[in-house]
Design a protein around this motif. Structure first.
Motif, PDB file in Angstrom:
ATOM      1  N   ARG A   1       0.545  -1.520  -0.123  1.00  0.00           N
ATOM      2  CA  ARG A   1      -0.140   0.066  -0.184  1.00  0.00           C
ATOM      3  C   ARG A   1       0.753   1.257  -0.124  1.00  0.00           C
ATOM      4  O   ARG A   1       1.622   1.305   0.409  1.00  0.00           O
ATOM      5  CB  ARG A   1      -0.443  -0.094   1.321  1.00  0.00           C
ATOM      6  N   GLN A   2       0.726   2.134  -1.375  1.00  0.00           N
ATOM      7  CA  GLN A   2       0.914   3.640  -0.329  1.00  0.00           C
ATOM      8  C   GLN A   2       1.032   4.561   0.427  1.00  0.00           C
ATOM      9  O   GLN A   2      -0.144   4.133   1.374  1.00  0.00           O
ATOM     10  CB  GLN A   2       0.400   4.596  -1.808  1.00  0.00           C
ATOM     11  N   LEU A   3       2.035   4.763   1.419  1.00  0.00           N
ATOM     12  CA  LEU A   3       2.224   5.387   2.796  1.00  0.00           C
ATOM     13  C   LEU A   3       1.898   6.690   2.923  1.00  0.00           C
ATOM     14  O   LEU A   3       3.154   7.462   1.757  1.00  0.00           O
ATOM     15  CB  LEU A   3       3.072   5.006   3.748  1.00  0.00           C
ATOM     16  N   ASP A   4       1.524   7.472   3.699  1.00  0.00           N
ATOM     17  CA  ASP A   4       1.352   8.850   3.996  1.00  0.00           C
ATOM     18  C   ASP A   4       2.272   9.677   4.949  1.00  0.00           C
ATOM     19  O   ASP A   4       1.909   8.752   6.226  1.00  0.00           O
ATOM     20  CB  ASP A   4       0.510   9.434   3.765  1.00  0.00           C
ATOM     21  N   TYR A   5       3.655  10.327   4.901  1.00  0.00           N
ATOM     22  CA  TYR A   5       4.396  10.885   5.856  1.00  0.00           C
ATOM     23  C   TYR A   5       3.970  10.831   6.764  1.00  0.00           C
ATOM     24  O   TYR A   5       4.345  11.116   7.880  1.00  0.00           O
ATOM     25  CB  TYR A   5       5.442  11.253   5.146  1.00  0.00           C
ATOM     26  N   HIS A   6       2.908  11.955   6.345  1.00  0.00           N
ATOM     27  CA  HIS A   6       2.013  12.843   7.708  1.00  0.00           C
ATOM     28  C   HIS A   6       2.125  12.153   8.722  1.00  0.00           C
ATOM     29  O   HIS A   6       1.804  12.456   9.635  1.00  0.00           O
ATOM     30  CB  HIS A   6       0.723  13.365   6.644  1.00  0.00           C
ATOM     31  N   ASP A   7       1.285  10.535   8.499  1.00  0.00           N
ATOM     32  CA  ASP A   7       0.869  10.179   9.311  1.00  0.00           C
ATOM     33  C   ASP A   7       1.685   9.304   9.976  1.00  0.00           C
ATOM     34  O   ASP A   7       1.271   8.145  10.991  1.00  0.00           O
ATOM     35  CB  ASP A   7      -0.192   8.899   8.689  1.00  0.00           C
TER      36      ASP A   7
ATOM     37  N   GLY B   1       9.077  12.874  -7.028  1.00  0.00           N
ATOM     38  CA  GLY B   1       9.648  12.127  -7.522  1.00  0.00           C
ATOM     39  C   GLY B   1       9.328  10.866  -6.801  1.00  0.00           C
ATOM     40  O   GLY B   1       9.223   9.840  -8.099  1.00  0.00           O
ATOM     41  N   TYR B   2       9.483  11.042  -5.717  1.00  0.00           N
ATOM     42  CA  TYR B   2       9.567  10.208  -5.163  1.00  0.00           C
ATOM     43  C   TYR B   2       8.290   9.714  -3.981  1.00  0.00           C
ATOM     44  O   TYR B   2       7.483  10.351  -4.240  1.00  0.00           O
ATOM     45  CB  TYR B   2      10.786  10.062  -3.850  1.00  0.00           C
ATOM     46  N   LYS B   3       8.049   8.228  -3.486  1.00  0.00           N
ATOM     47  CA  LYS B   3       6.827   8.034  -2.182  1.00  0.00           C
ATOM     48  C   LYS B   3       7.014   6.418  -1.825  1.00  0.00           C
ATOM     49  O   LYS B   3       8.054   6.091  -1.678  1.00  0.00           O
ATOM     50  CB  LYS B   3       5.704   7.839  -3.592  1.00  0.00           C
ATOM     51  N   TRP B   4       6.558   6.793  -0.256  1.00  0.00           N
ATOM     52  CA  TRP B   4       6.723   5.614   0.326  1.00  0.00           C
ATOM     53  C   TRP B   4       5.205   4.459   0.259  1.00  0.00           C
ATOM     54  O   TRP B   4       4.057   5.068   0.172  1.00  0.00           O
ATOM     55  CB  TRP B   4       6.619   6.676   1.833  1.00  0.00           C
ATOM     56  N   VAL B   5       6.175   3.172  -0.115  1.00  0.00           N
ATOM     57  CA  VAL B   5       5.393   2.648  -0.064  1.00  0.00           C
ATOM     58  C   VAL B   5       5.128   1.515   1.531  1.00  0.00           C
ATOM     59  O   VAL B   5       6.143   1.268   1.518  1.00  0.00           O
ATOM     60  CB  VAL B   5       4.974   1.535  -1.700  1.00  0.00           C
ATOM     61  N   GLN B   6       4.546   0.591   1.394  1.00  0.00           N
ATOM     62  CA  GLN B   6       4.947  -0.847   2.445  1.00  0.00           C
ATOM     63  C   GLN B   6       4.734  -1.740   1.631  1.00  0.00           C
ATOM     64  O   GLN B   6       4.266  -2.558   0.264  1.00  0.00           O
ATOM     65  CB  GLN B   6       3.684  -0.776   3.605  1.00  0.00           C
TER      66      GLN B   6
END
Length: 106
Positions: free
Chosen positions: A61-67, A77-82
């Motif tokens: 799943r995609q993660l929101d760094y705010h949480d 251009g990058y994203k956090w995923v689990q």
């Protein structure tokens, strides 16, 4: 002459070890001790520099760094995923793993 003999001896030693290795068989047919099916994706750990493949990522799943306090703001251009218990910073277009936060959910 010594170099040639050394090369021949090294080749003989390396090839004899491969010949003596027992063939690997999957006798448990992909089942653990409790009779439950274990997928191969559950055991894959992504490392930095590796190409991210969503099909190999358990619990994707995609993660929101705010949480999550342990995650930094991703660069453009990058994203956090689990993936399993890990959080991965991946390039949105390239899919290359840039950072790994191990045991993120534990």
């Amino acid at each position: 002459m010594k170099k040639i003999m050394s090369a021949i001896m090294a080749t003989a030693l390396l090839s004899s070890g491969a010949a003596m290795a027992a063939p690997q068989s999957n006798r448990d047919n992909g089942r653990d001790n409790h009779g439950q099916q274990v997928s191969q994706a559950a055991h894959h750990k992504f490392t930095k520099g590796e190409k991210f493949d969503r099909s190999k990522a358990p619990n994707y799943r995609q993660l929101d760094y705010h949480d999550h306090k342990r995650l930094s703001v991703p660069p453009k251009g990058y994203k956090w995923v689990q993936s399993g218990d890990d959080a991965l910073l991946i390039g949105a277009t390239s899919g290359i793993v840039s950072a790994v936060v191990s045991n993120f959910l534990r």
